[in-house]
Scaffold this motif. Structure first.
Motif, mmCIF file in Angstrom:
data_model
loop_
_atom_site.group_PDB
_atom_site.id
_atom_site.type_symbol
_atom_site.label_atom_id
_atom_site.label_comp_id
_atom_site.label_asym_id
_atom_site.label_seq_id
_atom_site.Cartn_x
_atom_site.Cartn_y
_atom_site.Cartn_z
ATOM 1 N N SER A 39 0.864 -1.183 0.000
ATOM 2 C CA SER A 39 0.000 0.000 0.000
ATOM 3 C C SER A 39 0.902 1.236 0.000
ATOM 4 N N ALA A 40 0.310 2.368 -0.323
ATOM 5 C CA ALA A 40 1.088 3.609 -0.365
ATOM 6 C C ALA A 40 1.564 3.973 1.040
ATOM 7 N N PRO A 41 2.860 4.228 1.191
ATOM 8 C CA PRO A 41 3.343 4.682 2.506
ATOM 9 C C PRO A 41 2.818 6.082 2.798
ATOM 10 N N PRO A 42 2.764 6.459 4.058
ATOM 11 C CA PRO A 42 2.318 7.807 4.391
ATOM 12 C C PRO A 42 3.243 8.850 3.765
ATOM 13 N N ALA A 43 2.689 9.960 3.378
ATOM 14 C CA ALA A 43 3.477 11.011 2.728
ATOM 15 C C ALA A 43 4.351 11.779 3.718
ATOM 16 N N GLN A 44 3.925 11.879 4.944
ATOM 17 C CA GLN A 44 4.633 12.688 5.943
ATOM 18 C C GLN A 44 5.207 11.828 7.060
ATOM 19 N N ASP A 85 14.637 5.894 12.060
ATOM 20 C CA ASP A 85 15.715 6.501 12.830
ATOM 21 C C ASP A 85 16.579 7.497 12.058
ATOM 22 N N ARG A 86 16.208 7.787 10.794
ATOM 23 C CA ARG A 86 16.982 8.788 10.063
ATOM 24 C C ARG A 86 16.154 9.401 8.936
ATOM 25 N N THR A 87 16.586 10.560 8.501
ATOM 26 C CA THR A 87 15.865 11.286 7.455
ATOM 27 C C THR A 87 16.329 10.850 6.071
ATOM 28 N N GLY A 88 15.537 11.219 5.075
ATOM 29 C CA GLY A 88 15.906 10.966 3.687
ATOM 30 C C GLY A 88 14.914 10.058 2.995
ATOM 31 N N ALA A 89 15.143 9.884 1.712
ATOM 32 C CA ALA A 89 14.313 8.987 0.902
ATOM 33 C C ALA A 89 14.926 7.597 0.919
ATOM 34 N N VAL A 90 14.091 6.594 1.121
ATOM 35 C CA VAL A 90 14.555 5.204 1.145
ATOM 36 C C VAL A 90 13.655 4.378 0.227
ATOM 37 N N ASP A 91 14.240 3.822 -0.806
ATOM 38 C CA ASP A 91 13.509 2.902 -1.681
ATOM 39 C C ASP A 91 13.494 1.530 -1.032
ATOM 40 N N PHE A 92 12.368 0.834 -1.126
ATOM 41 C CA PHE A 92 12.287 -0.518 -0.566
ATOM 42 C C PHE A 92 11.613 -1.448 -1.569
ATOM 43 N N TYR A 93 11.770 -2.740 -1.331
ATOM 44 C CA TYR A 93 11.233 -3.760 -2.228
ATOM 45 C C TYR A 93 11.056 -5.057 -1.455
ATOM 46 N N CYS A 94 10.468 -6.049 -2.104
ATOM 47 C CA CYS A 94 10.372 -7.399 -1.542
ATOM 48 C C CYS A 94 11.481 -8.242 -2.165
ATOM 49 N N ARG A 95 12.318 -8.854 -1.328
ATOM 50 C CA ARG A 95 13.411 -9.693 -1.851
ATOM 51 C C ARG A 95 12.902 -10.871 -2.663
ATOM 52 N N PHE A 96 11.730 -11.393 -2.326
ATOM 53 C CA PHE A 96 11.191 -12.550 -3.048
ATOM 54 C C PHE A 96 10.466 -12.151 -4.325
ATOM 55 N N HIS A 97 9.995 -10.920 -4.368
ATOM 56 C CA HIS A 97 9.227 -10.422 -5.517
ATOM 57 C C HIS A 97 9.730 -9.011 -5.836
ATOM 58 N N ALA A 99 9.664 -6.932 -8.124
ATOM 59 C CA ALA A 99 8.811 -5.943 -8.792
ATOM 60 C C ALA A 99 7.935 -5.191 -7.782
ATOM 61 N N MET A 100 7.821 -5.713 -6.571
ATOM 62 C CA MET A 100 7.075 -5.032 -5.511
ATOM 63 C C MET A 100 7.998 -3.974 -4.904
ATOM 64 N N THR A 101 7.667 -2.701 -5.090
ATOM 65 C CA THR A 101 8.546 -1.627 -4.628
ATOM 66 C C THR A 101 7.754 -0.515 -3.958
ATOM 67 N N GLY A 102 8.469 0.334 -3.284
ATOM 68 C CA GLY A 102 7.894 1.520 -2.677
ATOM 69 C C GLY A 102 8.993 2.455 -2.235
ATOM 70 N N LYS A 103 8.595 3.586 -1.670
ATOM 71 C CA LYS A 103 9.565 4.584 -1.234
ATOM 72 C C LYS A 103 9.055 5.284 0.007
ATOM 73 N N LEU A 104 9.945 5.406 0.996
ATOM 74 C CA LEU A 104 9.664 6.185 2.200
ATOM 75 C C LEU A 104 10.357 7.524 2.067
ATOM 76 N N ASP A 105 9.660 8.583 2.450
ATOM 77 C CA ASP A 105 10.243 9.925 2.466
ATOM 78 C C ASP A 105 10.175 10.419 3.911
ATOM 79 N N VAL A 106 11.328 10.425 4.572
ATOM 80 C CA VAL A 106 11.371 10.732 6.003
ATOM 81 C C VAL A 106 11.955 12.115 6.229
ATOM 82 N N ARG A 107 11.225 12.910 6.987
ATOM 83 C CA ARG A 107 11.651 14.268 7.339
ATOM 84 C C ARG A 107 12.080 14.307 8.796
ATOM 85 N N PRO A 108 12.814 15.356 9.144
ATOM 86 C CA PRO A 108 13.269 15.442 10.562
ATOM 87 C C PRO A 108 12.108 15.493 11.547
#
Length: 108
Positions: A39-44, A85-97, A99-108
């Motif tokens: 599902s879509a990660p939270p924007a904030q 525990d830290r700021t920045g953009a983090v791309d994530f995925y499923c190791r088994f699949h 093509a399943m991807t997403g991105k976290l955008d973490v602010r201070p």
């Protein structure tokens, strides 16, 4: 003795205020896996927030950061928690699949 109590009062008050502000600002969010999609990660997102990763699929999945900052194993119908525990953009995925991807955008 009275001046010592007065001198200690302000640092104690500031410490309590800081602790209550930090605790009040943390939030908990859920990212669900269903139908082979995140599902879509939270924007904030902010440092200190908690993400509950929930796998509603019948297949095993992971939530794995491309920068290796987290790797959460999620058997079918399971949950995993992480505190950001830290700021920045983090791309994530499923190791088994992959093509399943997403991105976290973490602010201070």
């Amino acid at each position: 003795m009275g001046s010592l109590i007065k001198a200690l009062r302000l640092p104690l008050l500031l410490a309590l205020l800081w602790a209550s502000v930090g605790a009040a600002s943390a939030a908990e969010y859920q990212v669900t896996i269903a139908g082979m999609k995140f599902s879509a990660p939270p924007a904030q997102l902010h440092v200190g927030d908690v993400i509950v990763w929930r796998n509603d699929d019948i297949f095993r999945h992971t939530a794995t950061a491309r920068d290796k900052s987290f790797d959460i194993d999620l058997p079918p119908k399971a949950e995993g928690r992480m505190t950001i525990d830290r700021t920045g953009a983090v791309d994530f995925y499923c190791r088994f699949h992959p093509a399943m991807t997403g991105k976290l955008d973490v602010r201070p």
